[in-house]
Design an enzyme around this catalytic site. Structure first.
Site, PDB file in Angstrom:
ATOM      1  N   THR A   1       0.860  -1.192   0.000  1.00 45.27           N
ATOM      2  CA  THR A   1       0.000   0.000   0.000  1.00 45.27           C
ATOM      3  C   THR A   1       0.896   1.243   0.000  1.00 45.27           C
ATOM      4  O   THR A   1       1.640   1.475   0.952  1.00 45.27           O
ATOM      5  CB  THR A   1      -0.905  -0.011   1.244  1.00 45.27           C
ATOM      6  OG1 THR A   1      -1.654  -1.223   1.204  1.00 45.27           O
ATOM      7  CG2 THR A   1      -1.837   1.182   1.268  1.00 45.27           C
TER       8      THR A   1
ATOM      9  N   ASN B   1      -9.908   1.076   2.329  1.00 41.92           N
ATOM     10  CA  ASN B   1      -9.572   0.838   3.735  1.00 41.92           C
ATOM     11  C   ASN B   1     -10.095   1.955   4.635  1.00 41.92           C
ATOM     12  O   ASN B   1     -10.622   1.710   5.722  1.00 41.92           O
ATOM     13  CB  ASN B   1      -8.055   0.722   3.900  1.00 41.92           C
ATOM     14  CG  ASN B   1      -7.588  -0.718   3.801  1.00 41.92           C
ATOM     15  OD1 ASN B   1      -8.377  -1.604   3.483  1.00 41.92           O
ATOM     16  ND2 ASN B   1      -6.326  -0.963   4.066  1.00 41.92           N
TER      17      ASN B   1
ATOM     18  N   PHE C   1     -19.052  -4.987   8.533  1.00 45.42           N
ATOM     19  CA  PHE C   1     -18.233  -3.935   9.143  1.00 45.42           C
ATOM     20  C   PHE C   1     -19.055  -2.924   9.932  1.00 45.42           C
ATOM     21  O   PHE C   1     -18.781  -1.729   9.944  1.00 45.42           O
ATOM     22  CB  PHE C   1     -17.344  -3.247   8.083  1.00 45.42           C
ATOM     23  CG  PHE C   1     -16.047  -3.991   7.924  1.00 45.42           C
ATOM     24  CD1 PHE C   1     -16.040  -5.238   7.334  1.00 45.42           C
ATOM     25  CD2 PHE C   1     -14.861  -3.483   8.434  1.00 45.42           C
ATOM     26  CE1 PHE C   1     -14.869  -5.968   7.236  1.00 45.42           C
ATOM     27  CE2 PHE C   1     -13.688  -4.204   8.348  1.00 45.42           C
ATOM     28  CZ  PHE C   1     -13.695  -5.444   7.741  1.00 45.42           C
TER      29      PHE C   1
ATOM     30  N   CYS D   1      -3.223  -2.275   9.031  1.00 49.54           N
ATOM     31  CA  CYS D   1      -3.709  -1.550   7.850  1.00 49.54           C
ATOM     32  C   CYS D   1      -4.541  -0.310   8.168  1.00 49.54           C
ATOM     33  O   CYS D   1      -4.159   0.794   7.814  1.00 49.54           O
ATOM     34  CB  CYS D   1      -4.507  -2.505   6.973  1.00 49.54           C
ATOM     35  SG  CYS D   1      -3.553  -3.977   6.582  1.00 49.54           S
TER      36      CYS D   1
ATOM     37  N   LYS E   1      -7.406  -9.138  16.093  1.00 50.77           N
ATOM     38  CA  LYS E   1      -8.672  -9.762  15.686  1.00 50.77           C
ATOM     39  C   LYS E   1      -8.472 -11.274  15.720  1.00 50.77           C
ATOM     40  O   LYS E   1      -7.336 -11.744  15.807  1.00 50.77           O
ATOM     41  CB  LYS E   1      -9.105  -9.276  14.304  1.00 50.77           C
ATOM     42  CG  LYS E   1      -8.231  -9.733  13.150  1.00 50.77           C
ATOM     43  CD  LYS E   1      -8.881  -9.269  11.858  1.00 50.77           C
ATOM     44  CE  LYS E   1      -8.534 -10.202  10.720  1.00 50.77           C
ATOM     45  NZ  LYS E   1      -9.180  -9.859   9.475  1.00 50.77           N
TER      46      LYS E   1
ATOM     47  N   ARG F   1      -0.147  -6.159  15.872  1.00 55.03           N
ATOM     48  CA  ARG F   1       0.033  -4.747  15.536  1.00 55.03           C
ATOM     49  C   ARG F   1      -1.229  -3.928  15.826  1.00 55.03           C
ATOM     50  O   ARG F   1      -2.316  -4.259  15.390  1.00 55.03           O
ATOM     51  CB  ARG F   1       0.456  -4.603  14.064  1.00 55.03           C
ATOM     52  CG  ARG F   1       1.925  -4.950  13.884  1.00 55.03           C
ATOM     53  CD  ARG F   1       2.337  -4.924  12.444  1.00 55.03           C
ATOM     54  NE  ARG F   1       1.835  -6.069  11.704  1.00 55.03           N
ATOM     55  CZ  ARG F   1       2.075  -6.269  10.408  1.00 55.03           C
ATOM     56  NH1 ARG F   1       2.781  -5.399   9.739  1.00 55.03           N
ATOM     57  NH2 ARG F   1       1.599  -7.345   9.805  1.00 55.03           N
TER      58      ARG F   1
HETATM   59  C1  UGA Z   1      -8.029  -4.817   6.318  1.00 58.52           C
HETATM   60  C2  UGA Z   1      -9.100  -4.846   5.221  1.00 58.52           C
HETATM   61  O1  UGA Z   1     -10.289  -5.471   5.702  1.00 58.52           O
HETATM   62  C3  UGA Z   1      -8.608  -5.592   3.984  1.00 58.52           C
HETATM   63  O2  UGA Z   1      -9.564  -5.503   2.934  1.00 58.52           O
HETATM   64  C4  UGA Z   1      -7.282  -4.965   3.514  1.00 58.52           C
HETATM   65  O3  UGA Z   1      -6.757  -5.637   2.379  1.00 58.52           O
HETATM   66  C5  UGA Z   1      -6.292  -5.037   4.659  1.00 58.52           C
HETATM   67  O4  UGA Z   1      -6.806  -4.302   5.773  1.00 58.52           O
HETATM   68  C6  UGA Z   1      -4.982  -4.444   4.179  1.00 58.52           C
HETATM   69  O5  UGA Z   1      -4.951  -3.263   3.838  1.00 58.52           O
HETATM   70  O6  UGA Z   1      -4.000  -5.187   4.031  1.00 58.52           O
HETATM   71  P1  UGA Z   1      -7.278  -6.506   8.261  1.00 58.52           P
HETATM   72  O7  UGA Z   1      -6.545  -5.343   8.840  1.00 58.52           O
HETATM   73  O8  UGA Z   1      -6.549  -7.792   8.112  1.00 58.52           O
HETATM   74  O9  UGA Z   1      -7.840  -6.142   6.783  1.00 58.52           O
HETATM   75  O10 UGA Z   1      -8.533  -6.820   9.187  1.00 58.52           O
HETATM   76  P2  UGA Z   1     -10.067  -6.397   9.257  1.00 58.52           P
HETATM   77  O11 UGA Z   1     -10.872  -7.618   9.267  1.00 58.52           O
HETATM   78  O12 UGA Z   1     -10.408  -5.374   8.260  1.00 58.52           O
HETATM   79  O13 UGA Z   1     -10.148  -5.782  10.722  1.00 58.52           O
HETATM   80  C7  UGA Z   1      -9.439  -4.599  11.068  1.00 58.52           C
HETATM   81  C8  UGA Z   1      -9.851  -4.156  12.449  1.00 58.52           C
HETATM   82  O14 UGA Z   1     -11.176  -3.662  12.436  1.00 58.52           O
HETATM   83  C9  UGA Z   1      -9.835  -5.274  13.507  1.00 58.52           C
HETATM   84  O15 UGA Z   1      -9.263  -4.787  14.704  1.00 58.52           O
HETATM   85  C10 UGA Z   1     -11.296  -5.610  13.717  1.00 58.52           C
HETATM   86  O16 UGA Z   1     -11.569  -6.086  15.006  1.00 58.52           O
HETATM   87  C11 UGA Z   1     -11.937  -4.245  13.484  1.00 58.52           C
HETATM   88  N1  UGA Z   1     -13.346  -4.343  13.069  1.00 58.52           N
HETATM   89  C12 UGA Z   1     -13.684  -4.915  11.884  1.00 58.52           C
HETATM   90  C13 UGA Z   1     -14.335  -3.806  13.893  1.00 58.52           C
HETATM   91  O17 UGA Z   1     -14.054  -3.265  14.980  1.00 58.52           O
HETATM   92  N2  UGA Z   1     -15.640  -3.883  13.493  1.00 58.52           N
HETATM   93  C14 UGA Z   1     -16.013  -4.454  12.317  1.00 58.52           C
HETATM   94  O18 UGA Z   1     -17.226  -4.472  12.025  1.00 58.52           O
HETATM   95  C15 UGA Z   1     -15.015  -4.993  11.504  1.00 58.52           C
END
Ligand code: UGA
Length: 436
Positions: free
Chosen positions: A119, A206, A247, A258, A318, A325
Site C-alpha cells: 500500500t 480501507n 463492518f 492496515c 482480531k 500490531r
Molecule cells: C483490512 C481490510 O479489511 C482488507 O480488505 C485490507 O486488504 C487489509 O486491511 C490491508 O490493507 O491489508 P485486516 O486489517 O486484516 O484487513 O482486518 P479487518 O478484518 O479489516 O479488521 C481490522 C480491524 O477492524 C480489527 O481490529 C477488527 O476487530 C476491526 N473491526 C472490523 C471492527 O471493529 N468492526 C467491524 O465491524 C469490523
C-alpha cells in the site's frame, strides 16, 4: 509465467503461494534467512488459516531465497509486497519499497512487469518508475503496475484466491495484458485503471471501512447513554442494502497493520496537498479514544487496579491471526500493569508474540478457565470462537468477582439473565444482577 515476489509477510507470502497454486513458477525473496529456511522446509512463519496446506500442495512451483539477483534477473513479473509502516508524522515509510526497487534495477536482465502490491501513497508508482529506469544496469523495458491487495488477515488465502476484485493500475496496455494473464485462473472481477486511481482505490477502500467502524462505535457509545441496543440498531440498519450489515460491529476500535496506518497516511497526504480529510481525521480520533473504553468502564467497579487479578481473553487485534500490531490489548495492558494488576492472559495463537514484549510480566494461560480463575475482572479484547462459544456460567464458577467487560460483544445479553455476573459490553445495557 516466472514470477518473483519481494517480501514474505502476510501480503507477499500469501500472494506467492496463491500464484504458485495456479501453476506459476514462483520465487519468494526475503532478507531474513531464518524465515527463508523455515519456508524452504514447508513451514509458514505466520499463522494464517489454510496457508501451510496450500504451501505444501504448491511446493513444486515455489522456492524461497535470499538471493534476489537470481530471483529477479529472469522473472517475467516481479511483485513487491514489502511493508510500508507508519512514520512518526503519519506518512508511509517507503524505504523498503525503494530498497527492493534498487535491487530489481540492478538485477534485471530482460523485460519485466514490476507490480507494486504494497500500500503506497498516490503517485508512488510514478516515482518508482523513474527511480528504477534511472538505475537500470541493462537495456530492458520495464513496466510498473499498481495491483493493490485487499486480503484481510485470518482469511488471506480465501481473499486472494477469490478476491472481491483485482485492480490493475497501468499506464501501458502491455502491462495490463501480462497481469490479466497472471490472474487468468482467478475467478474475480478484474478492473483496469490508471496507476494513481488504483493506488487511491486501496486507500479509499480501507479508510471507508475504518470510517464505518468509527461511525458505528460512536453510535454505540450514544446507545449506551440513551438506552438503545447497538446490535439491534445495526441489524435494523443492515436491512437497507445501501448500508449492509458488514463492518458494522461495534467494539473497542480497529487495530491491525492496515486501518490505523492507512487512515493516517491518507490524512497526511491530504494535508501535504493543502487539503483536509475531515471525516478520516474524525475516524482516527474516535478510534484512539475507543481503545480505552473498557478501562474507563472498569473504573466504575474499581478506583485502581492495584493488587487485582485481571483476566484478559484475546491479545491479537482480531481472531484468526497471531498479529499484534495496533491491538487494543497493547494499549490497555500497560495501564493495568502500571497500576499494579496481576494479569492472566489467554489467546490461542498470540501468546508467543506477546511473550516477546512481556516475557515475565504476564501469566499466560493454556485455557480460558485457567485465565479467569480467581479474577476480580475480565476483559475481552478479541472475539475468538472459543470465547464466543464458552459457557458464560464459567465466569461465575471461576472468577472471584464475576465482572466481565466485553469489548467485542461476544455474547447475547439474555445469556446473563439468570447468572450472578456483571456483564458490561459495547453499546448495550449493562447486565448487573445486583440491580435485576
Ligand atoms: C483490512 C481490510 O479489511 C482488507 O480488505 C485490507 O486488504 C487489509 O486491511 C490491508 O490493507 O491489508 P485486516 O486489517 O486484516 O484487513 O482486518 P479487518 O478484518 O479489516 O479488521 C481490522 C480491524 O477492524 C480489527 O481490529 C477488527 O476487530 C476491526 N473491526 C472490523 C471492527 O471493529 N468492526 C467491524 O465491524 C469490523
Amino acid at each position: 509465467m516466472r514470477i518473483a515476489v519481494a517480501g514474505t509477510g502476510y501480503v507477499g507470502l500469501v500472494t506467492g503461494v496463491c500464484l504458485a497454486s495456479k501453476e506459476h513458477e514462483v520465487t519468494c525473496v526475503d532478507i531474513d534467512e531464518k524465515k527463508i529456511n523455515l519456508m524452504s522446509q514447508g513451514i509458514s512463519p505466520i499463522y494464517e488459516p489454510g496457508l501451510s496446506e496450500l504451501m505444501r500442495d504448491s511446493k513444486d512451483n515455489i522456492t524461497f531465497t535470499t538471493d534476489y539477483k537470481a530471483a529477479y534477473s529472469g522473472a517475467d513479473v516481479i511483485f513487491i509486497g514489502v511493508g510500508t509502516p507508519e512514520k512518526k508524522d503519519g506518512s508511509a515509510n517507503l524505504s523498503y519499497v525503494y530498497k527492493v526497487a534498487e535491487q530489481i534495477a540492478e538485477s534485471l536482465e530482460k523485460d519485466c512487469v514490476i507490480v507494486i502490491k504494497s500500500t503506497v501513497p498516490i503517485g508512488t508508482n510514478d516515482k518508482i518508475e523513474q527511480f528504477i529506469k534511472a538505475k537500470l544496469k541493462r537495456h530492458v523495458n520495464v513496466y510498473i503496475a499498481s495491483n493493490p491487495e485487499f486480503l484481510a488477515q485470518g482469511s488471506a488465502v480465501r481473499d486472494t484466491l477469490h478476491a472481491s476484485r483485482i485492480i490493475i493500475g497501468v499506464e501501458e496496455p502491455q502491462a495490463a495484458e501480462i497481469l490479466q494473464d497472471v490472474y487468468k485462473d482467478f475467478d474475480s472481477p478484474k478492473m483496469v485503471t490508471n496507476r494513481r486511481s488504483a493506488e487511491m482505490i486501496k486507500y479509499a477502500s480501507n479508510d471507508f471501512l475504518a470510517l464505518k467502524i468509527s461511525y458505528v462505535n460512536e453510535i454505540a457509545n450514544l446507545c449506551e447513554l440513551v438506552g438503545a441496543d447497538i446490535e439491534d440498531v445495526t441489524m435494523g440498519m443492515g436491512y437497507d442494502s445501501r448500508i449492509g450489515t458488514k463492518f458494522l460491529n461495534a467494539g473497542i476500535g480497529y487495530g491491525g497493520s492496515c486501518f490505523p496506518k492507512d487512515t493516517k497516511a491518507l490524512s497526511w497526504l491530504a494535508t501535504f496537498n493543502d487539503n483536509e480529510l475531515k471525516t478520516i481525521r474524525a475516524a482516527i480520533d474516535v478510534n484512539e479514544s475507543q481503545k480505552f473504553k473498557l478501562v474507563k468502564k472498569a473504573k466504575k467497579y474499581y478506583d485502581d487496579f492495584s493488587g487485582l487479578t485481571v483476566a484478559i481473553l484475546g491479545l491479537t487485534f482480531k481472531p484468526g491471526t497471531d498479529d499484534l500490531r495496533e491491538a487494543p490489548s497493547l494499549v490497555n495492558i500497560p495501564i493495568l500493569l502500571e497500576d499494579g494488576a496481576n494479569i492472566k492472559a489467554w489467546d490461542p495463537v498470540g501468546v508467543e508474540n506477546y511473550k516477546k514484549i512481556y516475557p515475565t510480566e504476564i501469566e499466560y494461560c493454556e485455557t480460558i478457565s485457567q485465565a479467569i480463575t480467581g479474577a476480580d475482572l475480565c476483559f475481552i479484547f478479541t472475539e475468538w470462537p472459543e470465547v464466543k462459544n464458552m459457557d458464560v456460567r464459567d465466569f461465575e464458577t471461576f472468577m472471584k468477582r464475576p465482572i466481565v467487560l466485553d469489548g467485542r460483544n461476544c455474547f447475547k445479553l439474555e445469556q446473563f439473565r439468570n447468572v450472578h455476573i456483571i456483564y458490561d459490553s459495547i453499546g448495550r445495557t449493562r447486565v448487573d444482577y445486583l440491580y435485576i
